[in-house]
Scaffold this active site. Structure first.
Site, PDB file in Angstrom:
ATOM      1  N   SER A  63       0.819  -1.222   0.000  1.00 51.42           N
ATOM      2  CA  SER A  63       0.000   0.000   0.000  1.00 51.42           C
ATOM      3  C   SER A  63       0.850   1.268   0.000  1.00 51.42           C
ATOM      4  O   SER A  63       1.900   1.321   0.646  1.00 51.42           O
ATOM      5  CB  SER A  63      -0.897  -0.001   1.238  1.00 51.42           C
ATOM      6  N   TYR A 112      -2.854   5.453  -4.648  1.00 55.76           N
ATOM      7  CA  TYR A 112      -3.987   6.374  -4.698  1.00 55.76           C
ATOM      8  C   TYR A 112      -3.533   7.551  -5.543  1.00 55.76           C
ATOM      9  O   TYR A 112      -2.339   7.877  -5.566  1.00 55.76           O
ATOM     10  CB  TYR A 112      -4.344   6.881  -3.297  1.00 55.76           C
ATOM     11  N   LYS A 114      -8.412  -1.366  -8.896  1.00 53.75           N
ATOM     12  CA  LYS A 114      -8.987  -2.043  -7.711  1.00 53.75           C
ATOM     13  C   LYS A 114     -10.185  -1.264  -7.181  1.00 53.75           C
ATOM     14  O   LYS A 114     -10.095  -0.045  -6.999  1.00 53.75           O
ATOM     15  CB  LYS A 114      -7.913  -2.132  -6.616  1.00 53.75           C
TER      16      LYS A 114
HETATM   17  C1  LIG Z   1      -6.240  -2.225   7.942  1.00 53.59           C
HETATM   18  C2  LIG Z   1      -6.574  -2.185   6.482  1.00 53.59           C
HETATM   19  C3  LIG Z   1      -5.905  -1.257   5.674  1.00 53.59           C
HETATM   20  C4  LIG Z   1      -6.195  -1.182   4.311  1.00 53.59           C
HETATM   21  N1  LIG Z   1      -5.510  -0.290   3.541  1.00 53.59           N
HETATM   22  C5  LIG Z   1      -5.740  -0.254   2.219  1.00 53.59           C
HETATM   23  C6  LIG Z   1      -4.985   0.616   1.373  1.00 53.59           C
HETATM   24  O1  LIG Z   1      -4.125   1.351   1.841  1.00 53.59           O
HETATM   25  N2  LIG Z   1      -5.265   0.604   0.056  1.00 53.59           N
HETATM   26  C7  LIG Z   1      -6.221  -0.210  -0.494  1.00 53.59           C
HETATM   27  O2  LIG Z   1      -6.420  -0.196  -1.710  1.00 53.59           O
HETATM   28  N3  LIG Z   1      -6.945  -1.032   0.273  1.00 53.59           N
HETATM   29  C8  LIG Z   1      -6.728  -1.082   1.612  1.00 53.59           C
HETATM   30  N4  LIG Z   1      -7.462  -1.928   2.392  1.00 53.59           N
HETATM   31  C9  LIG Z   1      -8.478  -2.801   1.768  1.00 53.59           C
HETATM   32  C10 LIG Z   1      -7.808  -4.105   1.339  1.00 53.59           C
HETATM   33  O3  LIG Z   1      -6.879  -3.848   0.304  1.00 53.59           O
HETATM   34  C11 LIG Z   1      -8.799  -5.129   0.798  1.00 53.59           C
HETATM   35  O4  LIG Z   1      -9.564  -4.583  -0.263  1.00 53.59           O
HETATM   36  C12 LIG Z   1      -9.734  -5.701   1.843  1.00 53.59           C
HETATM   37  O5  LIG Z   1      -9.152  -5.709   3.133  1.00 53.59           O
HETATM   38  C13 LIG Z   1     -10.094  -7.120   1.447  1.00 53.59           C
HETATM   39  O6  LIG Z   1     -10.997  -7.664   2.330  1.00 53.59           O
HETATM   40  P1  LIG Z   1     -10.587  -8.698   3.513  1.00 53.59           P
HETATM   41  O7  LIG Z   1      -9.941  -7.862   4.561  1.00 53.59           O
HETATM   42  O8  LIG Z   1     -11.917  -9.249   3.905  1.00 53.59           O
HETATM   43  O9  LIG Z   1      -9.654  -9.740   2.933  1.00 53.59           O
HETATM   44  C14 LIG Z   1      -7.185  -2.030   3.749  1.00 53.59           C
HETATM   45  C15 LIG Z   1      -7.842  -2.962   4.562  1.00 53.59           C
HETATM   46  C16 LIG Z   1      -7.544  -3.036   5.916  1.00 53.59           C
HETATM   47  C17 LIG Z   1      -8.268  -4.077   6.748  1.00 53.59           C
END
Ligand SMILES: Cc1cc2nc3c(=O)[nH]c(=O)nc-3n(C[C@H](O)[C@H](O)[C@H](O)COP(=O)(O)O)c2cc1C
Length: 258
Positions: free
Chosen positions: A4, A27, A129
């Site tokens: 990320s 982003y 995404k």
């Molecule tokens: C703590 C946390 C931080 C996240 N940070 C980002 C991020 O910086 N960029 C992003 O595209 N998605 C981010 N996500 C979303 C994840 O990339 C992903 O789409 C999502 O967690 C998938 O679902 P799951 O947690 O049920 O596997 C984050 C999710 C969590 C739980």
């Protein structure tokens, strides 16, 4: 692994510590020069693809974080953005400051033209995404994406948004194999991976499961999570009569019409 932008460890440090293929999640920021520089740094560090997250024009309202008074320790910073630090803009003391920071930086006026702009500045494949409809998947392709990730950001953005597993089949049908369709959200077991693959996903990603492993036992915990998912998938494939990924039949999952 997909790293990320807002990682607490810089993309260069992640690349130096990793032997496997890396993707960089991006982003688009209001300050386009920041975005441009992040792309160059990811290229220079050997990342093999860019993942542009398009479901975060604003940060969702995360009531549980507020209720739990979620706060990051002050020494955790967005390392990737440090070089562009405008005074204390990349440091925060708690969720309020962090939310403010993200609100200020994220470009909520992002359009498909922004995707074309990003395409024009990099030789890396661009994966979009946060796609939840076949129309948007087609637009992603028309604007030069190499693939899409069907995702609702783990349900952390818009309450009531469709689950990615439910959005997946239409998107797969709409693209007719023209580009890879990955998905994330709610993958907890090998059987979840099998279901997603049967519904047409080229691959799945996980968000929270590896974090739980990390919290429980550090690097060993993350390995354990991945090993469990792999072992469960292999067993589920064996029990479902699928000797290879290519042999997973689309009819394996029956969708109940309510
Ligand atoms: C703590 C946390 C931080 C996240 N940070 C980002 C991020 O910086 N960029 C992003 O595209 N998605 C981010 N996500 C979303 C994840 O990339 C992903 O789409 C999502 O967690 C998938 O679902 P799951 O947690 O049920 O596997 C984050 C999710 C969590 C739980």
């Amino acid at each position: 692994m997909c790293c990320s932008t807002i990682s607490s460890i810089s993309l260069e440090e992640v690349a130096a510590a990793s032997a496997g293929p890396l993707w960089f999640q991006l982003y688009v920021y209001r300050d386009r020069e920041v975005t441009r520089d992040l792309v160059s740094r990811a290229e220079a560090a050997g990342f093999r693809a860019l993942v542009l997250t398009v479901d975060t024009p604003h940060l969702g309202r995360r009531e549980r974080d507020a209720r739990n008074r979620f706060a990051l320790p002050p020494d955790i910073i967005i390392s990737n953005l440090e070089p562009y630090a405008r005074a204390q803009a990349t440091r925060w003391d708690g969720p309020a400051t962090f939310t403010d920071y993200i609100h200020k930086q994220l470009d909520s006026s992002l359009t498909w033209e922004s995707v074309a702009w990003l395409r024009s500045m990099t030789r890396l494949p661009l994966v979009i995404k946060g796609i939840l409809t076949a129309e948007d998947a087609a637009l992603a392709r028309d604007h030069g994406a190499a693939g899409v990730i069907v995702s609702n950001h783990g349900g952390r953005q818009l309450d009531g948004a469709i689950a990615s597993i439910d959005a997946l089949p239409d998107i797969v049908d709409g693209l007719s194999g023209l580009m890879p369709v990955l998905m994330d959200g709610g993958i907890r077991r090998g059987t979840d991976v099998l279901k997603a693959l049967a519904l047409g996903a080229s691959a799945v990603l996980i968000g929270r499961p590896y974090l739980w492993g990390l919290a429980a036992d550090g690097e060993t915990g993350v390995r354990r999570v991945l090993d469990l998912l792999r072992a469960e998938l292999e067993l589920a494939m064996g029990l479902a009569g699928c000797p290879s990924l290519a042999a997973i039949p689309p009819g394996l999952v029956k969708r109940r019409v309510l």
